[in-house]
Design a protein around this motif. Sequence first.
Motif, PDB file in Angstrom:
ATOM      1  N   VAL A  68      73.620 102.611 122.203  1.00 45.20           N
ATOM      2  CA  VAL A  68      72.177 102.355 122.198  1.00 45.20           C
ATOM      3  C   VAL A  68      71.696 102.581 120.758  1.00 45.20           C
ATOM      4  CG1 VAL A  68      69.929 103.046 123.111  1.00 45.20           C
ATOM      5  CG2 VAL A  68      71.965 103.142 124.590  1.00 45.20           C
ATOM      6  N   VAL A  69      71.287 101.509 120.086  1.00 47.67           N
ATOM      7  CA  VAL A  69      70.854 101.630 118.694  1.00 47.67           C
ATOM      8  C   VAL A  69      69.334 101.709 118.568  1.00 47.67           C
ATOM      9  CG1 VAL A  69      72.921 100.662 117.636  1.00 47.67           C
ATOM     10  CG2 VAL A  69      71.056  99.134 118.301  1.00 47.67           C
ATOM     11  N   GLN A  70      68.613 101.200 119.577  1.00 46.60           N
ATOM     12  CA  GLN A  70      67.158 101.295 119.555  1.00 46.60           C
ATOM     13  C   GLN A  70      66.629 101.426 120.973  1.00 46.60           C
ATOM     14  OE1 GLN A  70      66.078  97.591 117.546  1.00 46.60           O
ATOM     15  NE2 GLN A  70      65.324  98.783 115.822  1.00 46.60           N
ATOM     16  N   LEU A  71      65.679 102.334 121.167  1.00 43.12           N
ATOM     17  CA  LEU A  71      64.893 102.403 122.389  1.00 43.12           C
ATOM     18  C   LEU A  71      63.473 102.032 122.003  1.00 43.12           C
ATOM     19  CD1 LEU A  71      66.074 105.650 124.201  1.00 43.12           C
ATOM     20  CD2 LEU A  71      66.136 103.336 125.121  1.00 43.12           C
ATOM     21  N   LYS A  72      62.916 101.039 122.647  1.00 43.66           N
ATOM     22  CA  LYS A  72      61.612 100.506 122.264  1.00 43.66           C
ATOM     23  C   LYS A  72      60.493 100.939 123.201  1.00 43.66           C
ATOM     24  CE  LYS A  72      62.652  97.955 118.686  1.00 43.66           C
ATOM     25  NZ  LYS A  72      62.063  98.269 117.389  1.00 43.66           N
ATOM     26  N   VAL A  73      60.801 101.842 124.149  1.00 46.88           N
ATOM     27  CA  VAL A  73      59.789 102.302 125.100  1.00 46.88           C
ATOM     28  C   VAL A  73      59.775 103.826 125.135  1.00 46.88           C
ATOM     29  CG1 VAL A  73      59.941 100.242 126.558  1.00 46.88           C
ATOM     30  CG2 VAL A  73      61.416 102.196 127.053  1.00 46.88           C
ATOM     31  N   ALA A  74      58.683 104.370 125.651  1.00 45.77           N
ATOM     32  CA  ALA A  74      58.544 105.811 125.867  1.00 45.77           C
ATOM     33  C   ALA A  74      58.107 106.035 127.306  1.00 45.77           C
ATOM     34  CB  ALA A  74      57.513 106.401 124.905  1.00 45.77           C
ATOM     35  N   GLU A  75      58.420 107.209 127.852  1.00 48.09           N
ATOM     36  CA  GLU A  75      57.997 107.521 129.203  1.00 48.09           C
ATOM     37  C   GLU A  75      56.475 107.432 129.282  1.00 48.09           C
ATOM     38  OE1 GLU A  75      59.813 111.189 130.526  1.00 48.09           O
ATOM     39  OE2 GLU A  75      61.819 110.348 130.348  1.00 48.09           O
ATOM     40  N   GLY A  76      55.999 106.766 130.314  1.00 52.38           N
ATOM     41  CA  GLY A  76      54.564 106.584 130.492  1.00 52.38           C
ATOM     42  C   GLY A  76      54.045 105.249 129.987  1.00 52.38           C
ATOM     43  N   ASP A  77      54.861 104.528 129.197  1.00 48.99           N
ATOM     44  CA  ASP A  77      54.435 103.216 128.703  1.00 48.99           C
ATOM     45  C   ASP A  77      54.278 102.234 129.868  1.00 48.99           C
ATOM     46  OD1 ASP A  77      54.621 104.108 126.104  1.00 48.99           O
ATOM     47  OD2 ASP A  77      56.317 102.835 125.547  1.00 48.99           O
ATOM     48  N   VAL A  78      53.349 101.304 129.726  1.00 53.35           N
ATOM     49  CA  VAL A  78      53.239 100.170 130.639  1.00 53.35           C
ATOM     50  C   VAL A  78      53.837  98.983 129.894  1.00 53.35           C
ATOM     51  CG1 VAL A  78      51.686  98.641 131.891  1.00 53.35           C
ATOM     52  CG2 VAL A  78      51.169 101.094 131.731  1.00 53.35           C
ATOM     53  N   ILE A  79      54.841  98.366 130.503  1.00 55.38           N
ATOM     54  CA  ILE A  79      55.527  97.250 129.842  1.00 55.38           C
ATOM     55  C   ILE A  79      55.273  95.963 130.611  1.00 55.38           C
ATOM     56  CG2 ILE A  79      57.262  98.680 128.720  1.00 55.38           C
ATOM     57  CD1 ILE A  79      59.213  97.896 130.939  1.00 55.38           C
ATOM     58  N   GLN A  80      55.366  94.868 129.883  1.00 52.21           N
ATOM     59  CA  GLN A  80      55.142  93.541 130.457  1.00 52.21           C
ATOM     60  C   GLN A  80      56.484  92.827 130.615  1.00 52.21           C
ATOM     61  OE1 GLN A  80      51.917  92.718 131.285  1.00 52.21           O
ATOM     62  NE2 GLN A  80      51.458  94.787 130.568  1.00 52.21           N
ATOM     63  N   GLU A  81      56.518  91.849 131.478  1.00 50.01           N
ATOM     64  CA  GLU A  81      57.729  91.042 131.653  1.00 50.01           C
ATOM     65  C   GLU A  81      58.157  90.464 130.307  1.00 50.01           C
ATOM     66  OE1 GLU A  81      59.243  87.119 134.133  1.00 50.01           O
ATOM     67  OE2 GLU A  81      57.375  88.098 134.702  1.00 50.01           O
ATOM     68  N   GLY A  82      59.418  90.633 129.963  1.00 48.02           N
ATOM     69  CA  GLY A  82      59.954  90.110 128.711  1.00 48.02           C
ATOM     70  C   GLY A  82      59.940  91.101 127.561  1.00 48.02           C
ATOM     71  N   ASP A  83      59.247  92.246 127.719  1.00 53.68           N
ATOM     72  CA  ASP A  83      59.201  93.243 126.645  1.00 53.68           C
ATOM     73  C   ASP A  83      60.592  93.812 126.375  1.00 53.68           C
ATOM     74  OD1 ASP A  83      56.478  92.938 126.434  1.00 53.68           O
ATOM     75  OD2 ASP A  83      55.956  94.954 127.119  1.00 53.68           O
ATOM     76  N   LEU A  84      60.874  94.083 125.109  1.00 52.03           N
ATOM     77  CA  LEU A  84      62.145  94.674 124.718  1.00 52.03           C
ATOM     78  C   LEU A  84      62.169  96.151 125.091  1.00 52.03           C
ATOM     79  CD1 LEU A  84      64.855  94.242 123.258  1.00 52.03           C
ATOM     80  CD2 LEU A  84      63.678  94.834 121.126  1.00 52.03           C
ATOM     81  N   ILE A  85      63.203  96.552 125.836  1.00 54.36           N
ATOM     82  CA  ILE A  85      63.350  97.955 126.248  1.00 54.36           C
ATOM     83  C   ILE A  85      64.339  98.669 125.331  1.00 54.36           C
ATOM     84  CG2 ILE A  85      64.190  99.478 128.087  1.00 54.36           C
ATOM     85  CD1 ILE A  85      63.116  97.388 130.095  1.00 54.36           C
ATOM     86  N   ALA A  86      65.495  98.049 125.097  1.00 58.79           N
ATOM     87  CA  ALA A  86      66.529  98.701 124.307  1.00 58.79           C
ATOM     88  C   ALA A  86      67.428  97.655 123.649  1.00 58.79           C
ATOM     89  CB  ALA A  86      67.377  99.625 125.188  1.00 58.79           C
ATOM     90  N   VAL A  87      68.127  98.099 122.598  1.00 61.20           N
ATOM     91  CA  VAL A  87      69.124  97.259 121.927  1.00 61.20           C
ATOM     92  C   VAL A  87      70.444  98.006 121.961  1.00 61.20           C
ATOM     93  CG1 VAL A  87      69.783  96.110 119.778  1.00 61.20           C
ATOM     94  CG2 VAL A  87      67.361  96.235 120.424  1.00 61.20           C
ATOM     95  N   ILE A  88      71.486  97.320 122.418  1.00 61.16           N
ATOM     96  CA  ILE A  88      72.832  97.893 122.506  1.00 61.16           C
ATOM     97  C   ILE A  88      73.749  97.082 121.595  1.00 61.16           C
ATOM     98  CG2 ILE A  88      74.811  98.353 124.024  1.00 61.16           C
ATOM     99  CD1 ILE A  88      72.755  98.485 126.351  1.00 61.16           C
ATOM    100  N   GLU A  89      74.542  97.762 120.765  1.00 61.77           N
ATOM    101  CA  GLU A  89      75.544  97.011 120.004  1.00 61.77           C
ATOM    102  C   GLU A  89      76.905  97.654 120.136  1.00 61.77           C
ATOM    103  OE1 GLU A  89      75.126  98.159 115.466  1.00 61.77           O
ATOM    104  OE2 GLU A  89      73.663  96.643 115.896  1.00 61.77           O
TER     105      GLU A  89
END
Length: 72
Positions: free
Chosen positions: A51-72
């Motif tokens: 997991v190289v990036q987490l783009k969300v935090a607990e409590g966030d409201v996310i929309q369909e298509g939003d980036l959650i994480a990047v794995i490489e």
Amino acid sequence: MHVAEVRAEMVANVWQIVVAEGDTVEDGDTLVILESMKMEIPVIAEDSGTVVQLKVAEGDVIQEGDLIAVIE
């Protein structure tokens, strides 16, 4: 190097983050648990890697298509 972007499949609240940046995950591991209409929805890694990036935090409201994480 393969990079996988994990995106939201629905509008939801980020209820719990299970992994941290730098964690190694396997295909099928839970990354984040979303909550929508009183249901808990696990977001699953579809690739193994780090997991190289987490783009969300607990409590966030996310929309369909939003980036959650990047794995490489």
